[in-house]
Scaffold this motif. Structure first.
Motif, PDB file in Angstrom:
ATOM      1  N   PHE A 172      -4.956   2.343 -13.474  1.00 45.00           N
ATOM      2  CA  PHE A 172      -5.394   2.691 -12.118  1.00 45.00           C
ATOM      3  C   PHE A 172      -6.906   2.564 -11.962  1.00 45.00           C
ATOM      4  O   PHE A 172      -7.503   3.232 -11.116  1.00 45.00           O
ATOM      5  CB  PHE A 172      -4.961   4.119 -11.779  1.00 45.00           C
ATOM      6  CG  PHE A 172      -3.483   4.349 -11.859  1.00 45.00           C
ATOM      7  CD1 PHE A 172      -2.618   3.601 -11.078  1.00 45.00           C
ATOM      8  CD2 PHE A 172      -2.954   5.284 -12.726  1.00 45.00           C
ATOM      9  CE1 PHE A 172      -1.244   3.804 -11.150  1.00 45.00           C
ATOM     10  CE2 PHE A 172      -1.591   5.500 -12.814  1.00 45.00           C
ATOM     11  CZ  PHE A 172      -0.730   4.751 -12.023  1.00 45.00           C
ATOM     12  N   GLN A 175      -8.273   2.159  -8.523  1.00 43.05           N
ATOM     13  CA  GLN A 175      -8.039   3.208  -7.543  1.00 43.05           C
ATOM     14  C   GLN A 175      -8.677   4.551  -7.897  1.00 43.05           C
ATOM     15  O   GLN A 175      -8.894   5.382  -7.027  1.00 43.05           O
ATOM     16  CB  GLN A 175      -6.529   3.442  -7.365  1.00 43.05           C
ATOM     17  CG  GLN A 175      -5.776   2.226  -6.867  1.00 43.05           C
ATOM     18  CD  GLN A 175      -5.112   1.467  -8.005  1.00 43.05           C
ATOM     19  OE1 GLN A 175      -5.704   1.306  -9.065  1.00 43.05           O
ATOM     20  NE2 GLN A 175      -3.898   1.002  -7.783  1.00 43.05           N
ATOM     21  N   ALA A 337       5.682  -1.364  -9.152  1.00 37.56           N
ATOM     22  CA  ALA A 337       4.491  -1.056  -8.365  1.00 37.56           C
ATOM     23  C   ALA A 337       4.709  -1.415  -6.896  1.00 37.56           C
ATOM     24  O   ALA A 337       5.581  -2.226  -6.563  1.00 37.56           O
ATOM     25  CB  ALA A 337       3.299  -1.830  -8.918  1.00 37.56           C
ATOM     26  N   SER A 387      -4.658  -5.125  -6.674  1.00 40.38           N
ATOM     27  CA  SER A 387      -4.619  -3.722  -7.101  1.00 40.38           C
ATOM     28  C   SER A 387      -4.084  -3.487  -8.505  1.00 40.38           C
ATOM     29  O   SER A 387      -4.400  -2.451  -9.109  1.00 40.38           O
ATOM     30  CB  SER A 387      -3.762  -2.910  -6.113  1.00 40.38           C
ATOM     31  OG  SER A 387      -4.297  -2.985  -4.810  1.00 40.38           O
ATOM     32  N   TYR A 388      -3.282  -4.433  -9.048  1.00 40.25           N
ATOM     33  CA  TYR A 388      -2.565  -4.129 -10.278  1.00 40.25           C
ATOM     34  C   TYR A 388      -2.706  -5.233 -11.323  1.00 40.25           C
ATOM     35  O   TYR A 388      -2.953  -6.392 -11.005  1.00 40.25           O
ATOM     36  CB  TYR A 388      -1.076  -3.886  -9.973  1.00 40.25           C
ATOM     37  CG  TYR A 388      -0.890  -2.865  -8.876  1.00 40.25           C
ATOM     38  CD1 TYR A 388      -1.259  -1.545  -9.082  1.00 40.25           C
ATOM     39  CD2 TYR A 388      -0.388  -3.231  -7.634  1.00 40.25           C
ATOM     40  CE1 TYR A 388      -1.128  -0.597  -8.073  1.00 40.25           C
ATOM     41  CE2 TYR A 388      -0.254  -2.300  -6.615  1.00 40.25           C
ATOM     42  CZ  TYR A 388      -0.627  -0.979  -6.843  1.00 40.25           C
ATOM     43  OH  TYR A 388      -0.510  -0.052  -5.841  1.00 40.25           O
ATOM     44  N   ASP A 461       2.374   3.732  -8.495  1.00 40.65           N
ATOM     45  CA  ASP A 461       0.949   3.990  -8.278  1.00 40.65           C
ATOM     46  C   ASP A 461       0.798   5.297  -7.502  1.00 40.65           C
ATOM     47  O   ASP A 461       1.011   5.353  -6.299  1.00 40.65           O
ATOM     48  CB  ASP A 461       0.339   2.827  -7.483  1.00 40.65           C
ATOM     49  CG  ASP A 461      -1.137   3.051  -7.169  1.00 40.65           C
ATOM     50  OD1 ASP A 461      -1.706   4.075  -7.604  1.00 40.65           O
ATOM     51  OD2 ASP A 461      -1.714   2.188  -6.470  1.00 40.65           O
ATOM     52  N   HIS A 464      -1.207   5.379  -4.280  1.00 46.35           N
ATOM     53  CA  HIS A 464      -0.783   4.613  -3.113  1.00 46.35           C
ATOM     54  C   HIS A 464      -0.491   5.565  -1.960  1.00 46.35           C
ATOM     55  O   HIS A 464       0.097   6.632  -2.142  1.00 46.35           O
ATOM     56  CB  HIS A 464       0.461   3.790  -3.455  1.00 46.35           C
ATOM     57  CG  HIS A 464       0.802   2.761  -2.447  1.00 46.35           C
ATOM     58  ND1 HIS A 464       1.914   2.866  -1.626  1.00 46.35           N
ATOM     59  CD2 HIS A 464       0.196   1.596  -2.104  1.00 46.35           C
ATOM     60  CE1 HIS A 464       1.975   1.806  -0.842  1.00 46.35           C
ATOM     61  NE2 HIS A 464       0.942   1.030  -1.097  1.00 46.35           N
TER      62      HIS A 464
END
Length: 557
Positions: A172, A175, A337, A387-388, A461, A464
């Protein structure tokens, strides 16, 4: 006999050194024979996680659990079935009783263990399930403490000097500031280790490294490049093994018994074709010695086998250039995800993509019986890519050009064009994506209930906005990647009793022969209740077998 010990252990993975420590604590002589040049088995390469209900670390941290709660969970998930003799109620109960005792024994032997702070059971929504999780792992280990034996420990798949708990949170980094702090801590630890001459290993490397150090200190005899070719039986009882020394047969006697912990048959394609058609040895992440010959040798002595069609599936991707690599990228978290799904070769979604890796790969193989689904396709959009992580690459990073040139990763501006690239029906894939996006908008996966379990959300996540596991696929460009049903081991083998003794077809005991790990039919039956449901039993049944041999010389306790 050319040599004799009280106890002989075949293979050095999972519970082998645990069993050896029990026998040494009882004052018995033990030898561990490893056929490859490296010690630790697939366990050393793995996450090194043990699923141990009601363990001391849960009590320390105030995490609720009990024998009764764990029994309710295991009974509900695994259950009683005539075709899973490895998972009888008696064996499940023995496991639940002995597992925390095994952990206490290892801690008393100086093995530094702990729990992962949060790793939900894989069916945490079932009665008795634990949202916090029942996982036990080893603390980071300075492999330089092994001295010359360092070179004989099988390397782990994680090269970074980080705990498994840290690695799980590092995903993560885009984030979370706490994940960024973890990354800084890892860098500082690496610098400090270099300055002080230390080399920390993690996960299964830390677990097996600590077990190896303790075994050496306890006086366990460990030999590499020592394959076992035969079990020696006298009057129906196993009394030793035939190994190799200087290229010649070498007979080693076992006064109290032989423990087989030689892995399964993931690397034996002929056995896979017989018991698990449609799977490939090349997709396995197990060590090279996982070739099944000791299961066949035990069968030669009358051992019953069961659950051979089961494997601990672990979905993988195979990027260009990694076809022959021992460890390929695991993609468990990709389709769990947000902004990603899995579809078969008709473009249809067919499972909860956030299920356990074993359930995931079973789902692929079952689907493939009616609709081509091996390989399946992970479908993602630009939101996912930003994001991943994907196949070992960081979020938002430029993907290798060869991935696109070789067709490993497909890219298109529309879902319909992506469907053409992967040769599925355009309308079918569009319908699937639109349906999933509708679920996202309503906040509930009406087809497969993805995101409703704590485990689903953990695998997704947590940062999220709407749902940790659900996110729309609507931002171009769109991507597709092949997903294969790999594995981290087979899950069937010889049938054993509650004392880890190998049984014949009629239920009688083969005296002097014990087995543990994935050489046996799993106590978990056809399910994976939580992280460490193969490494944990390997340790526990090794512990149980050694106690039985030490206390009774092979007689029932």
């Amino acid at each position: 006999m050319d040599e004799e010990f009280d106890f002989v252990v075949v293979g050095s993975g999972g519970g082998s050194m645990c069993a050896a420590l029990v026998l040494r604590a009882a004052g018995k002589s033990v030898i561990v024979l490893e056929k490859t040049s490296l010690l630790g088995g697939t366990t050393a390469r793995s996450g090194g996680v043990m699923w141990i209900p009601n363990n001391r670390f849960m009590k320390r941290d105030g995490v609720e659990d009990s024998l009764e709660q764990a029994r309710t969970y295991l009974d509900g998930v695994v259950g009683d079935h005539n075709d899973t003799p490895g998972a009888t109620a008696q064996r499940r109960e023995a496991y639940l009783v002995e597992a925390p005792k095994m952990v206490d024994f290892l801690v008393d032997q100086g093995i530094k263990l702990d729990r992962v702070s949060y790793w939900p059971d894989y069916y945490d929504d079932r009665p008795g399930g634990s949202e916090q999780g029942r996982t036990v792992v080893a603390e980071l280990f300075d492999v330089n403490e092994l001295g010359e034996w360092k070179a004989r420990l099988r390397p782990n798949f994680i090269s970074m000097m980080s705990t498994l708990d840290e690695m799980l949170k590092l995903r993560f980094i885009k984030q979370s500031w706490s994940s960024k702090i973890i990354a800084v801590r890892m860098v500082l630890r690496t610098i400090a280790a270099k300055l002080t001459g230390k080399h920390y290993v993690t996960a299964g490397g830390a677990l097996q490294g600590r077990m190896l150090k303790a075994s050496l200190n306890a006086g366990v005899e460990l030999r590499t490049d020592s394959p076992v070719d035969e079990l020696i039986a006298m009057n129906g009882a196993v009394r030793g093994v035939v190994t190799s020394k200087d290229g010649k047969p070498y007979r080693i006697g076992a006064r109290l018994g032989v423990l087989v912990n030689a892995g399964g048959f993931s690397r034996n394609q002929s056995m896979r074709d017989q018991y698990q058609p449609g799977t490939q040895a090349d997709w396995s992440l197990t060590a090279e010695g996982d070739t099944g010959e000791m299961i066949l040798e035990m069968m030669r002595h009358g051992a019953s086998i069961a659950q051979m069609e089961e494997m601990v599936g672990n979905q993988i991707a195979i990027p260009p250039g990694m076809e022959n690599e021992a460890v390929k990228p695991v993609v468990q978290g990709v389709t769990a995800a947000p902004h990603a799904i899995l579809v078969d070769q008709s473009g249809v979604r067919y499972m909860n993509e956030a299920g356990s890796y074993m359930a995931y790969c079973k789902g692929m193989l079952e689907r493939n019986r009616t609709v081509p689904a091996v390989p399946s396709w992970a479908i993602m959009d630009e939101q996912f890519m930003r994001s991943y992580m994907l196949a070992g690459t960081m979020p938002g990073s430029k993907k290798p050009a060869i991935w696109f040139e070789k067709g490993f990763l497909k890219k298109a501006d529309t879902i319909e064009d992506l469907a053409a690239l992967i040769r599925v029906d355009r309308a079918s894939l569009r319908t699937t994506v639109d349906r999933f996006n509708g679920f996202v908008a309503r906040g509930r996966d009406e087809d497969f209930h993805r995101g409703e379990r704590a485990y689903d959300r953990w695998l997704g996540d947590r940062y999220h906005e709407q749902n940790a596991s659900l996110g729309s696929i609507n931002r171009a460009p769109f991507y597709a990647m092949k997903v294969m049903p790999g594995d981290v081991g087979t899950y069937g083998g010889v049938v054993t009793d509650a004392n880890a003794r190998v049984l014949r077809e009629d239920g009688s005991v083969i005296e002097g022969l014990y087995a543990t790990g994935i050489s046996t039919a799993s106590v978990m039956g056809r399910f994976y209740p939580g992280a460490g449901a193969s490494v944990g039993p390997s340790f526990v049944w090794g512990y149980v077998a050694a106690k039985h041999a030490a206390q009774s010389g092979g007689e029932t306790v």
